[in-house]
Design an enzyme around this catalytic site. Sequence first.
Site, PDB file in Angstrom:
ATOM      1  N   ASP A 180       0.914  -1.140   0.000  1.00 14.21           N
ATOM      2  CA  ASP A 180       0.000   0.000   0.000  1.00 14.21           C
ATOM      3  C   ASP A 180       0.949   1.184   0.000  1.00 14.21           C
ATOM      4  O   ASP A 180       1.575   1.478   1.031  1.00 14.21           O
ATOM      5  CB  ASP A 180      -0.872   0.000   1.258  1.00 14.21           C
ATOM      6  CG  ASP A 180      -1.863   1.152   1.221  1.00 14.21           C
ATOM      7  OD1 ASP A 180      -1.445   2.273   0.864  1.00 14.21           O
ATOM      8  OD2 ASP A 180      -3.041   0.948   1.535  1.00 14.21           O
ATOM      9  N   HIS A 181       1.102   1.829  -1.142  1.00 15.97           N
ATOM     10  CA  HIS A 181       2.207   2.795  -1.225  1.00 15.97           C
ATOM     11  C   HIS A 181       2.027   3.991  -0.285  1.00 15.97           C
ATOM     12  O   HIS A 181       2.983   4.673   0.027  1.00 15.97           O
ATOM     13  CB  HIS A 181       2.465   3.233  -2.676  1.00 15.97           C
ATOM     14  CG  HIS A 181       1.491   4.224  -3.214  1.00 15.97           C
ATOM     15  ND1 HIS A 181       0.241   3.871  -3.661  1.00 15.97           N
ATOM     16  CD2 HIS A 181       1.568   5.567  -3.371  1.00 15.97           C
ATOM     17  CE1 HIS A 181      -0.393   4.962  -4.067  1.00 15.97           C
ATOM     18  NE2 HIS A 181       0.385   5.998  -3.909  1.00 15.97           N
ATOM     19  N   HIS A 243      -5.785   2.796   0.946  1.00 16.39           N
ATOM     20  CA  HIS A 243      -5.058   3.959   1.463  1.00 16.39           C
ATOM     21  C   HIS A 243      -5.812   4.704   2.577  1.00 16.39           C
ATOM     22  O   HIS A 243      -5.229   5.046   3.607  1.00 16.39           O
ATOM     23  CB  HIS A 243      -4.769   4.958   0.339  1.00 16.39           C
ATOM     24  CG  HIS A 243      -4.192   4.334  -0.896  1.00 16.39           C
ATOM     25  ND1 HIS A 243      -3.246   3.338  -0.851  1.00 16.39           N
ATOM     26  CD2 HIS A 243      -4.419   4.572  -2.218  1.00 16.39           C
ATOM     27  CE1 HIS A 243      -2.931   2.995  -2.084  1.00 16.39           C
ATOM     28  NE2 HIS A 243      -3.624   3.724  -2.935  1.00 16.39           N
TER      29      HIS A 243
HETATM   30  C1  BG6 Z   1      -3.415   4.488  -6.485  1.00 14.71           C
HETATM   31  C2  BG6 Z   1      -4.729   4.547  -7.219  1.00 14.71           C
HETATM   32  O1  BG6 Z   1      -3.404   3.430  -5.579  1.00 14.71           O
HETATM   33  O2  BG6 Z   1      -3.215   5.711  -5.799  1.00 14.71           O
HETATM   34  C3  BG6 Z   1      -4.780   5.723  -8.166  1.00 14.71           C
HETATM   35  O3  BG6 Z   1      -4.925   3.346  -7.950  1.00 14.71           O
HETATM   36  C4  BG6 Z   1      -4.436   7.004  -7.441  1.00 14.71           C
HETATM   37  O4  BG6 Z   1      -6.044   5.840  -8.791  1.00 14.71           O
HETATM   38  C5  BG6 Z   1      -3.165   6.857  -6.642  1.00 14.71           C
HETATM   39  O5  BG6 Z   1      -4.274   8.018  -8.411  1.00 14.71           O
HETATM   40  C6  BG6 Z   1      -2.922   8.063  -5.765  1.00 14.71           C
HETATM   41  O6  BG6 Z   1      -1.637   7.985  -5.220  1.00 14.71           O
HETATM   42  P1  BG6 Z   1      -0.853   9.281  -4.769  1.00 14.71           P
HETATM   43  O7  BG6 Z   1       0.401   8.772  -4.154  1.00 14.71           O
HETATM   44  O8  BG6 Z   1      -0.623  10.104  -6.014  1.00 14.71           O
HETATM   45  O9  BG6 Z   1      -1.752  10.000  -3.829  1.00 14.71           O
END
Ligand code: BG6
Length: 500
Positions: A180-181, A243
């Site tokens: 989960d980045h 997230h």
């Molecule tokens: C991803 C989603 O997990 O997270 C995307 O699949 C989204 O749709 C992205 O744009 C958002 O990540 P960040 O780091 O740009 O907030």
Amino acid sequence: MKTNEKPAGLIMIFGATGDLAKRKLFPSLYRLYKKGRLSDRFAVVGVARRPLSNDEFQASVKASVESAIKDNGELEDFISHFYYHSHDVTDSSSYLELKSMAEELDTHYSLEGNRIFYLAMAPEFFGTIAEHLKADGLTDVDGFKRLVIEKPFGHDLESAKQLNKQIRKAFSENEIYRIDHYLGKEMVQNIEVIRFANAIFEPLWNNRYISNIQVTSSEVLGVEERGRYYEKSGALRDMVQNHMLQMVALLAMEPPIRLTTDEIRSEKVKVLRAMRPIEGDQVRDYFVRGQYGKGHLNGQEVPAYNQEPMVDEQSNTETYVAGKLMIDNFRWAGVPIYIRTGKRMAAKSTKIVIQFKDIPMNLYYQTEQTLNPNLLVIHIQPEEGITLYLNAQKSGQNIEATPVKLNFANKGIDDMNTPEAYERLLYDCMRGDATNFTHWDEVALSWSFVDKISDVWENTRAEGFPNYESGSMGPKEADRLLEKDGFFWWPVTDLDVEQC
Ligand code: BG6
């Protein structure tokens, strides 16, 4: 947990010609290499369907690092560790070729049989690949074996269970690193430190002193080329199931008895278990869905969601979600946690606002002044930092209070960019630290919460879609969600942290 800070190992990236590998994984590996966090005893095998020579693959790795990082010395040396295998994910003979390649590299670089399998590709193949890795002997190693798996982890609880069953045939739970980045982001990791390393916050972190919490993750980008995936996913599955709920779990968990992977995860799991399930008719009271219409962003007209490529003109898919979560435990009973996330909104911003309750009595009433509540704002991105809103005496007056801000801007202090989420997560995985990855129990509980909402949304047509203009902050109903409780969304753009 004791970790080896610089383990030798082979990293196999499935989906090595894809976007994620190019935009995130190669540059992140390179940063680790430059910082001396990769041992010289490493090799990367790029795995994908299209035929490519090692040279061509190395050239593409080089190009992606160059486009992401300006200061790129030692690049030739770095890319010499990269190899390529053209692969058919359903064919055992292809896995056997990959196996012999891995064994040669193992000997050549003395990799001690350590292997990381990174699945950065279409999720429909996750299970098949994991099964083949075991059946065709790639997981028979003397060292460690780890599976890194990108989202989405399933489409709902049932499919996630199915997938988990498949991958558990080849890897044990502690060998599975579900990405989960958001958990790799500097300020998401900082939530724990802010809470548990400061005497001034933790005593107030409960329903006696906090009136509500707001978690916003807004995006300016639309759905872009991902219409096919997004139509089936929507914002609820794409952002909330993972997230948003992960951020909520970190905000609401009890202090772990130790900062170990197991202890932290077990506290997060308790939060998810205490989350009030919202189902049936309640969904309308607790959740709002939205879909963007056309509008203007940065002076340009942008199309409505239902005009994007691969999207149905009659689409019922939500590109925006706002919701009210209740955590029914001693600490949080009665405190609403509002979340909202959406595409094509006015600003790219991820922020957490903790609003404290009003003081028991306003001594400044003579001036008919209502005092601003104290707020703690955690800026996740694009700025990173925290702001505390207090009231202080207006200069020159003695009965008037004025709001003041105490700011801490991360980048301003360090004078450098904090590491990319993927850089941290890759490094953690190599070191064997799974704290910032999601455990199966968290995945299952999050799906079970989200499934009840998607059940209702999929079975009833949304009224008035599209219901928010591109470039706005979402549908009006989302404001009413808070107004009913006597609150309002703190406007994220006004809360920007100032550089110190
Ligand atoms: C991803 C989603 O997990 O997270 C995307 O699949 C989204 O749709 C992205 O744009 C958002 O990540 P960040 O780091 O740009 O907030």
